[in-house]
Design a protein around this motif. Structure first.
Motif, PDB file in Angstrom:
ATOM      1  N   TYR A 191       0.864  -1.176   0.000  1.00 26.45           N
ATOM      2  CA  TYR A 191       0.000   0.000   0.000  1.00 26.45           C
ATOM      3  C   TYR A 191       0.903   1.228   0.000  1.00 26.45           C
ATOM      4  O   TYR A 191       1.928   1.256   0.692  1.00 26.45           O
ATOM      5  CB  TYR A 191      -0.930  -0.006   1.215  1.00 26.45           C
TER       6      TYR A 191
ATOM      7  N   THR B 148       1.283   5.667  -0.175  1.00 26.41           N
ATOM      8  CA  THR B 148       0.636   6.965   0.026  1.00 26.41           C
ATOM      9  C   THR B 148       0.538   7.689  -1.305  1.00 26.41           C
ATOM     10  O   THR B 148       1.535   7.873  -2.004  1.00 26.41           O
ATOM     11  CB  THR B 148       1.422   7.816   1.033  1.00 26.41           C
TER      12      THR B 148
ATOM     13  N   GLY C 218      -2.462  11.808   1.368  1.00 32.78           N
ATOM     14  CA  GLY C 218      -2.471  11.043   2.606  1.00 32.78           C
ATOM     15  C   GLY C 218      -3.175   9.712   2.492  1.00 32.78           C
ATOM     16  O   GLY C 218      -3.174   8.925   3.453  1.00 32.78           O
TER      17      GLY C 218
ATOM     18  N   ARG D 258      -3.706   5.906   1.628  1.00 31.75           N
ATOM     19  CA  ARG D 258      -2.873   4.714   1.439  1.00 31.75           C
ATOM     20  C   ARG D 258      -3.647   3.739   0.549  1.00 31.75           C
ATOM     21  O   ARG D 258      -4.593   3.095   0.997  1.00 31.75           O
ATOM     22  CB  ARG D 258      -2.540   4.076   2.783  1.00 31.75           C
TER      23      ARG D 258
ATOM     24  N   ASP E  98       2.874   5.954  -8.225  1.00 31.12           N
ATOM     25  CA  ASP E  98       2.396   5.451  -6.942  1.00 31.12           C
ATOM     26  C   ASP E  98       1.661   4.124  -7.090  1.00 31.12           C
ATOM     27  O   ASP E  98       1.879   3.194  -6.311  1.00 31.12           O
ATOM     28  CB  ASP E  98       1.467   6.481  -6.289  1.00 31.12           C
TER      29      ASP E  98
END
Length: 418
Positions: free
Chosen positions: A53, A55, A60, A62, A293
Motif C-alpha cells: 500500500y 501513500t 495522505g 494509502r 504510486d
C-alpha cells in the motif's frame, strides 16, 4: 509462417523490412519466435493478496498498488468488486460515463457498509464552456449511484485540451465541492493528444492533487534503448517520464492506466513461463518507476484479479519479465497505436482525430468490449466519417511505427456506428 514451419529460401523476398528487423533483434536477444514450453496457467492464484500500500502523493490516502478499474463493470457484477475487496484492493476507479452509470451503481452497492475501507474515485467530462452548476449535477449523480456522500478523488475526465482546464468554472466548482465535503481531492485524467501539454499546465497551475495517466513500457524511450539503438523503432512520449518526475516532486499522486500496451493478453499465453505472466511483467515494469504510486487495470473476472494482484509489491522485474515485454513489443509494433503520440494527425485535412478513433477501436477489437467502444466513440467531437469517402488516403504512411491507419479508420467508423 506457422510456428515450427521451415523457412523457404526466398523468405526474405516475402517478409517486410520491419518483420525482418523483428526477427533479427529477437535472435540477438536469444528470443525465438517459437513459443517456449510453458504452462498457460497464470500465476497469482486464489491465495493472492495485495502486498503493498502506498501513500498517494500529498493526499495522505494509502492505496493498493494494484487497484480496480471499473470502465468495463456492468450491472449485477458486484461479486467482482467484492472479490477485489477480499484480495486487499482498496482503490476503486469509475466514471459517470462507464456503462451508462452502471459501473458506479455496482461499485456503490458492493461496498455498502464498507465505505471506511475503500477509496472511491470518479470522473466527469467537462467542456471549456460548461458551468459549475452542471458540473455539480454530474457529481451529485455519481454520489447517488455510489451510495456515498463524498468521493475521495474527482477527475476532470480524458482531458486533451488545455482550454478545458482553463475554464474558471471547474475551479469554482471543485472549490465549492471540497468546501461542502463532497470531494476530498481533485484530479485530471488523460491518455490522448496534447497529453504532455495538459499535464504540464495542470502541474504548473497547481490545480490537481492526483493525475491518472496512460503509462506503459511501450511509451518510455528507456525501455527500447538497450536493444533498438540502431533501429527506427522508438517510443513517442519522450517527455512523459519527466512529467511523472515533476508530479512526484510537487507531491501530486500518480496513478498509471493503459499499462498493458493494448491488452492483447491471449497473444502472450504461449510465451509465459514459470512465475511470470505478461500482465504481471507489465505491472512490475510500471511500478518499478519510483515516480508512479499505483496503477489501475480493468478487472472483469475473479481469475483476472488473482493474476493481477500477483504482481503487487513493486518487486524488481523478474528474470523473465524483460524478454516477455520485448517479445510483446515486437509482436505488436506494427499493429498497436501509441495513444497520445499524434504524429499522424497533421496528415488528415479533415480533422479526423486518428489516435482517438484507434483508441476506441482498441476497446472493440483488443478488449473485446464493443459496447465500451461505441460509447467512447460517441463522445468524440469528431469521428472518422470523412474516411468513408476519402480516396486520396493522405494518412497513408503517416504513422512512424508502420500502423496502416488508412485501412483502419473507415471500418472503425462503420463498426462503432452500426
Amino acid at each position: 509462417m506457422e510456428p515450427g514451419a521451415k523457412e523457404k529460401p526466398d523468405v526474405g523476398a516475402r517478409l517486410g523490412r520491419r518483420e525482418l528487423l523483428q526477427r533479427g533483434v529477437l535472435a540477438s536477444l536469444g528470443l525465438s519466435l517459437l513459443p517456449r514450453q510453458a504452462s498457460a496457467r497464470p500465476t497469482g492464484g486464489p491465495a493472492a493478496q495485495v502486498q503493498r500500500y502506498v501513500t498517494l502523493g500529498r493526499t495522505g490516502m494509502r492505496v493498493s498498488d494494484i487497484s480496480f478499474g471499473g470502465s468495463r463493470l456492468g450491472a449485477g457484477e458486484g461479486d467482482t468488486v467484492r472479490h477485489a475487496l477480499d484480495r486487499g484492493i482498496t482503490y476503486f476507479d469509475t466514471a459517470d460515463s462507464y456503462r451508462g452509470g452502471d459501473s458506479e451503481t455496482t461499485i456503490g452497492e458492493a461496498v455498502r457498509g464498507k465505505r471506511d475501507r475503500v477509496y472511491l474515485a470518479s470522473k466527469t467530462y467537462t467542456s471549456p464552456s460548461d458551468g459549475r452548476d452542471s458540473m455539480m449535477r454530474s457529481l451529485e449523480g455519481s454520489l447517488r449511484r455510489l451510495r456515498t456522500d463524498y468521493v475521495d478523488v474527482y477527475f476532470n475526465h480524458a482531458v486533451n485540451d488545455v482550454a478545458r482546464q482553463k475554464n474558471p468554472e471547474w475551479r469554482e466548482f471543485t472549490a465549492r465541492a471540497k468546501q461542502q465535503g463532497k470531494v476530498r481531492t481533485v484530479g485530471m485524467s488523460g491518455h490522448a493528444g496534447h497529453l504532455i501539454e495538459c499535464l504540464d499546465y495542470a502541474l504548473d497551475a497547481d490545480s490537481v492533487d492526483v493525475i491518472l495517466v496512460a503509462y506503459n513500457f511501450g511509451q518510455d524511450p528507456a525501455f527500447y534503448q538497450p536493444f533498438t539503438r540502431s533501429f527506427d523503432f522508438i517510443a513517442r512520449q519522450p517527455q512523459l517520464p519527466h512529467i511523472l518526475k515533476k508530479a512526484k516532486a510537487k507531491g501530486v499522486g500518480v496513478i498509471a492506466m493503459k499499462t498493458l500496451m493494448g491488452a492483447r493478453l491471449n497473444d502472450m499465453r504461449p510465451f509465459e513461463k514459470g512465475g511470470a505472466t505478461f500482465a504481471q511483467a507489465a505491472f512490475r515494469w510500471v511500478l518499478s518507476n519510483r515516480n508512479v504510486d499505483a496503477l489501475i487495470v480493468s478487472m472483469t473476472s475473479e481469475q483476472g484479479i488473482d493474476e493481477y494482484v500477483g504482481a503487487s509489491g513493486s518487486q524488481p522485474a523478474a528474470s523473465e519479465d524483460l524478454p516477455l515485454l520485448r517479445r510483446y513489443a515486437w509482436m505488436n509494433s506494427a499493429s498497436q497505436c501509441r495513444h497520445g503520440c499524434d504524429e499522424c494527425v497533421s496528415a488528415c485535412p479533415y480533422g479526423v482525430p486518428i489516435g482517438e478513433v484507434l483508441r476506441t477501436r482498441m476497446y472493440a477489437v483488443d478488449y473485446g468490449d464493443p459496447a465500451l467502444a461505441r460509447r467512447e466513440y460517441a463522445l468524440l467531437p469528431a469521428g472518422a466519417a470523412p474516411c468513408l469517402s476519402c480516396a486520396a488516403q493522405p494518412c497513408r504512411g503517416a504513422c512512424p511505427h508502420g500502423l496502416p491507419i488508412e485501412r483502419l479508420l473507415a471500418p472503425t467508423h462503420r463498426l462503432l456506428t452500426s
